[in-house]
Motif scaffolding. Structure first.
Motif, PDB file in Angstrom:
ATOM      1  N   LEU A   1       0.803  -1.209   0.000  1.00 55.48           N
ATOM      2  CA  LEU A   1       0.000   0.000   0.000  1.00 55.48           C
ATOM      3  C   LEU A   1       0.844   1.270   0.000  1.00 55.48           C
ATOM      4  CD1 LEU A   1      -2.848   1.202   0.023  1.00 55.48           C
ATOM      5  CD2 LEU A   1      -2.763   1.134   2.520  1.00 55.48           C
ATOM      6  N   PRO A   2       1.867   1.416   0.839  1.00 59.68           N
ATOM      7  CA  PRO A   2       2.678   2.636   0.798  1.00 59.68           C
ATOM      8  C   PRO A   2       3.388   2.839  -0.546  1.00 59.68           C
ATOM      9  CG  PRO A   2       3.097   1.444   2.829  1.00 59.68           C
ATOM     10  CD  PRO A   2       2.254   0.557   1.960  1.00 59.68           C
ATOM     11  N   ILE A   3       3.775   1.762  -1.207  1.00 60.10           N
ATOM     12  CA  ILE A   3       4.436   1.891  -2.510  1.00 60.10           C
ATOM     13  C   ILE A   3       3.459   2.464  -3.520  1.00 60.10           C
ATOM     14  CG2 ILE A   3       5.455   0.584  -4.417  1.00 60.10           C
ATOM     15  CD1 ILE A   3       6.581  -1.337  -2.251  1.00 60.10           C
ATOM     16  N   HIS A   4       2.223   1.965  -3.520  1.00 54.56           N
ATOM     17  CA  HIS A   4       1.211   2.471  -4.440  1.00 54.56           C
ATOM     18  C   HIS A   4       0.861   3.923  -4.109  1.00 54.56           C
ATOM     19  CE1 HIS A   4      -2.215   2.661  -7.063  1.00 54.56           C
ATOM     20  NE2 HIS A   4      -2.962   3.043  -6.040  1.00 54.56           N
ATOM     21  N   ALA A   5       0.765   4.243  -2.852  1.00 52.18           N
ATOM     22  CA  ALA A   5       0.393   5.595  -2.440  1.00 52.18           C
ATOM     23  C   ALA A   5       1.426   6.616  -2.897  1.00 52.18           C
ATOM     24  CB  ALA A   5       0.221   5.655  -0.924  1.00 52.18           C
ATOM     25  N   GLN A   6       2.686   6.225  -3.002  1.00 50.82           N
ATOM     26  CA  GLN A   6       3.729   7.155  -3.424  1.00 50.82           C
ATOM     27  C   GLN A   6       3.689   7.427  -4.924  1.00 50.82           C
ATOM     28  OE1 GLN A   6       7.317   5.421  -1.947  1.00 50.82           O
ATOM     29  NE2 GLN A   6       6.954   6.097   0.149  1.00 50.82           N
ATOM     30  N   GLU A   7       2.871   6.686  -5.662  1.00 50.11           N
ATOM     31  CA  GLU A   7       2.765   6.897  -7.098  1.00 50.11           C
ATOM     32  C   GLU A   7       1.860   8.076  -7.434  1.00 50.11           C
ATOM     33  OE1 GLU A   7       1.570   3.191  -8.798  1.00 50.11           O
ATOM     34  OE2 GLU A   7       3.413   2.194  -8.214  1.00 50.11           O
ATOM     35  N   CYS A   8       1.101   8.559  -6.453  1.00 53.28           N
ATOM     36  CA  CYS A   8       0.161   9.660  -6.673  1.00 53.28           C
ATOM     37  C   CYS A   8       0.313  10.710  -5.580  1.00 53.28           C
ATOM     38  CB  CYS A   8      -1.275   9.149  -6.640  1.00 53.28           C
ATOM     39  SG  CYS A   8      -1.683   8.029  -7.973  1.00 53.28           S
ATOM     40  N   LEU A   9       0.075  11.941  -5.969  1.00 51.29           N
ATOM     41  CA  LEU A   9      -0.017  13.052  -5.015  1.00 51.29           C
ATOM     42  C   LEU A   9      -1.417  13.623  -5.177  1.00 51.29           C
ATOM     43  CD1 LEU A   9       3.374  14.894  -5.700  1.00 51.29           C
ATOM     44  CD2 LEU A   9       2.904  13.159  -3.973  1.00 51.29           C
ATOM     45  N   SER A  10      -2.015  14.053  -4.064  1.00 49.70           N
ATOM     46  CA  SER A  10      -3.372  14.571  -4.184  1.00 49.70           C
ATOM     47  C   SER A  10      -3.671  15.619  -3.115  1.00 49.70           C
ATOM     48  CB  SER A  10      -4.381  13.430  -4.060  1.00 49.70           C
ATOM     49  OG  SER A  10      -4.336  12.864  -2.771  1.00 49.70           O
TER      50      SER A  10
ATOM     51  N   LYS B   1      -0.521  11.801 -11.039  1.00 49.83           N
ATOM     52  CA  LYS B   1       0.097  10.475 -11.110  1.00 49.83           C
ATOM     53  C   LYS B   1       1.549  10.677 -11.526  1.00 49.83           C
ATOM     54  CE  LYS B   1      -4.126   7.996 -12.128  1.00 49.83           C
ATOM     55  NZ  LYS B   1      -4.816   7.121 -13.081  1.00 49.83           N
ATOM     56  N   LEU B   2       2.454  10.313 -10.642  1.00 48.60           N
ATOM     57  CA  LEU B   2       3.872  10.613 -10.848  1.00 48.60           C
ATOM     58  C   LEU B   2       4.486   9.845 -12.013  1.00 48.60           C
ATOM     59  CD1 LEU B   2       4.999  10.836  -7.120  1.00 48.60           C
ATOM     60  CD2 LEU B   2       4.288  12.674  -8.655  1.00 48.60           C
ATOM     61  N   LYS B   3       4.115   8.593 -12.217  1.00 50.91           N
ATOM     62  CA  LYS B   3       4.711   7.794 -13.297  1.00 50.91           C
ATOM     63  C   LYS B   3       4.317   8.287 -14.678  1.00 50.91           C
ATOM     64  CE  LYS B   3       5.697   3.322 -11.256  1.00 50.91           C
ATOM     65  NZ  LYS B   3       5.434   1.880 -11.323  1.00 50.91           N
ATOM     66  N   THR B   4       3.069   8.727 -14.825  1.00 48.49           N
ATOM     67  CA  THR B   4       2.571   9.116 -16.148  1.00 48.49           C
ATOM     68  C   THR B   4       2.496  10.627 -16.347  1.00 48.49           C
ATOM     69  OG1 THR B   4       0.274   9.074 -15.394  1.00 48.49           O
ATOM     70  CG2 THR B   4       1.176   7.011 -16.284  1.00 48.49           C
ATOM     71  N   SER B   5       2.745  11.403 -15.303  1.00 53.60           N
ATOM     72  CA  SER B   5       2.628  12.870 -15.331  1.00 53.60           C
ATOM     73  C   SER B   5       1.201  13.328 -15.583  1.00 53.60           C
ATOM     74  CB  SER B   5       3.545  13.478 -16.393  1.00 53.60           C
ATOM     75  OG  SER B   5       4.874  13.104 -16.173  1.00 53.60           O
ATOM     76  N   ALA B   6       0.235  12.452 -15.358  1.00 55.93           N
ATOM     77  CA  ALA B   6      -1.175  12.810 -15.544  1.00 55.93           C
ATOM     78  C   ALA B   6      -1.639  13.674 -14.378  1.00 55.93           C
ATOM     79  CB  ALA B   6      -2.026  11.553 -15.637  1.00 55.93           C
ATOM     80  N   ILE B   7      -2.467  14.647 -14.695  1.00 52.55           N
ATOM     81  CA  ILE B   7      -3.031  15.522 -13.667  1.00 52.55           C
ATOM     82  C   ILE B   7      -4.524  15.661 -13.931  1.00 52.55           C
ATOM     83  CG2 ILE B   7      -2.370  17.583 -14.986  1.00 52.55           C
ATOM     84  CD1 ILE B   7      -2.134  19.072 -12.278  1.00 52.55           C
ATOM     85  N   SER B   8      -5.307  15.615 -12.866  1.00 52.19           N
ATOM     86  CA  SER B   8      -6.742  15.829 -13.003  1.00 52.19           C
ATOM     87  C   SER B   8      -7.221  16.672 -11.829  1.00 52.19           C
ATOM     88  CB  SER B   8      -7.506  14.504 -13.070  1.00 52.19           C
ATOM     89  OG  SER B   8      -7.318  13.778 -11.881  1.00 52.19           O
ATOM     90  N   CYS B   9      -8.128  17.596 -12.139  1.00 55.69           N
ATOM     91  CA  CYS B   9      -8.681  18.486 -11.115  1.00 55.69           C
ATOM     92  C   CYS B   9     -10.201  18.508 -11.251  1.00 55.69           C
ATOM     93  CB  CYS B   9      -8.165  19.909 -11.287  1.00 55.69           C
ATOM     94  SG  CYS B   9      -6.395  20.076 -11.064  1.00 55.69           S
ATOM     95  N   THR B  10     -10.865  18.604 -10.112  1.00 59.08           N
ATOM     96  CA  THR B  10     -12.318  18.718 -10.074  1.00 59.08           C
ATOM     97  C   THR B  10     -12.682  19.895  -9.181  1.00 59.08           C
ATOM     98  OG1 THR B  10     -12.564  16.330 -10.329  1.00 59.08           O
ATOM     99  CG2 THR B  10     -14.468  17.532  -9.502  1.00 59.08           C
ATOM    100  N   ILE B  11     -13.585  20.716  -9.685  1.00 56.70           N
ATOM    101  CA  ILE B  11     -14.021  21.903  -8.957  1.00 56.70           C
ATOM    102  C   ILE B  11     -15.540  21.875  -8.863  1.00 56.70           C
ATOM    103  CG2 ILE B  11     -14.106  24.426  -8.996  1.00 56.70           C
ATOM    104  CD1 ILE B  11     -11.556  24.232 -10.822  1.00 56.70           C
ATOM    105  N   LEU B  12     -16.063  21.897  -7.654  1.00 56.84           N
ATOM    106  CA  LEU B  12     -17.508  21.996  -7.463  1.00 56.84           C
ATOM    107  C   LEU B  12     -17.913  23.457  -7.621  1.00 56.84           C
ATOM    108  CD1 LEU B  12     -18.028  19.560  -4.467  1.00 56.84           C
ATOM    109  CD2 LEU B  12     -18.401  19.129  -6.899  1.00 56.84           C
ATOM    110  N   ILE B  13     -18.786  23.717  -8.570  1.00 54.42           N
ATOM    111  CA  ILE B  13     -19.161  25.078  -8.935  1.00 54.42           C
ATOM    112  C   ILE B  13     -19.795  25.825  -7.761  1.00 54.42           C
ATOM    113  CG2 ILE B  13     -20.606  26.479 -10.485  1.00 54.42           C
ATOM    114  CD1 ILE B  13     -18.169  25.067 -11.830  1.00 54.42           C
ATOM    115  N   LYS B  14     -20.630  25.167  -6.989  1.00 54.14           N
ATOM    116  CA  LYS B  14     -21.313  25.843  -5.870  1.00 54.14           C
ATOM    117  C   LYS B  14     -20.368  26.252  -4.752  1.00 54.14           C
ATOM    118  CE  LYS B  14     -25.965  24.243  -6.512  1.00 54.14           C
ATOM    119  NZ  LYS B  14     -27.169  23.717  -5.899  1.00 54.14           N
ATOM    120  N   GLN B  15     -19.110  25.810  -4.800  1.00 58.17           N
ATOM    121  CA  GLN B  15     -18.155  26.154  -3.752  1.00 58.17           C
ATOM    122  C   GLN B  15     -17.480  27.507  -3.978  1.00 58.17           C
ATOM    123  OE1 GLN B  15     -17.647  24.400  -0.913  1.00 58.17           O
ATOM    124  NE2 GLN B  15     -19.318  23.102  -1.598  1.00 58.17           N
ATOM    125  N   PHE B  16     -17.747  28.161  -5.114  1.00 62.25           N
ATOM    126  CA  PHE B  16     -17.165  29.485  -5.348  1.00 62.25           C
ATOM    127  C   PHE B  16     -17.758  30.486  -4.363  1.00 62.25           C
ATOM    128  CE2 PHE B  16     -15.739  27.821  -9.437  1.00 62.25           C
ATOM    129  CZ  PHE B  16     -14.492  28.423  -9.522  1.00 62.25           C
TER     130      PHE B  16
END
Length: 180
Positions: free
Chosen positions: A14-23, A53-68
């Motif tokens: 589990l710790p090895i997998h967790a280090q593959e992503c930052l969030s 995702k550190l291995k693939t350099s993929a980045i994804s973001c989600t923004i809830l509109i009502k939180q502005f």
């Protein structure tokens, strides 16, 4: 015995997998669509969710509109009901990649990277390329980016009555710290 072995392996890897992503779920996005000589039109959303995702350099973001959050509740109501229609389109998303990114080579000095991807607002997708400053922080990295979005690209209609008071060019700034 098999269950114990499986649990041991699961928690061992589990710790090895967790280090593959930052969030994070506490990033910030700011926008401003103000026009000189009129009331400022700007807001902040302190609840941006982001995954890198550190291995693939993929980045994804989600923004809830009502939180502005706006200075005035009436602006927030118009933003949610009339412009972004958050009851029909509750979130905005970005999915992309960080070009030539290597997490191991990051330092505490900011380095500029190019991020390419697709942003989706109000159900409309648009390819986007922007620059971002990335730097190493304890247990993760900090990401800062500024870019302009055009309301026409997302079919956001500004009523004629206020068209001269709200810019179609929306200055957008993203600030977040993603952690292990």
């Amino acid at each position: 015995m098999k269950k114990i072995s499986f649990l041991f392996l699961f928690f061992y890897f589990l710790p090895i997998h967790a280090q593959e992503c930052l969030s994070t779920s506490k990033g910030f996005v700011y926008f401003e669509a103000s026009v000189p000589l009129f009331e400022e039109v700007k807001a902040v959303n302190p609840s941006v969710k982001c995954l890198v995702k550190l291995k693939t350099s993929a980045i994804s973001c989600t923004i809830l509109i009502k939180q502005f959050q706006f200075k005035k509740d009436l602006m927030r109501a118009h933003f949610n009901d009339n412009y972004l229609e958050s009851h029909r389109h509750p979130k905005a998303t970005f999915i992309g990649t960080i070009d030539k990114f290597d997490y191991k080579s990051l330092t505490e000095e900011p380095t500029e990277y190019q991020i390419k991807g697709t942003i989706k607002i109000r159900g409309k997708s648009k390819p986007i390329i922007c620059k971002a400053s990335l730097k190493k922080v304890p247990k993760g990295m900090e990401i800062n980016s500024s870019f302009v979005l055009n309301t026409d690209d997302f079919n956001i209609e500004i009523p004629f009555i206020v068209a001269t008071k709200i810019s179609k060019q929306v200055q957008t700034t993203l600030k977040l710290v993603v952690l292990e």
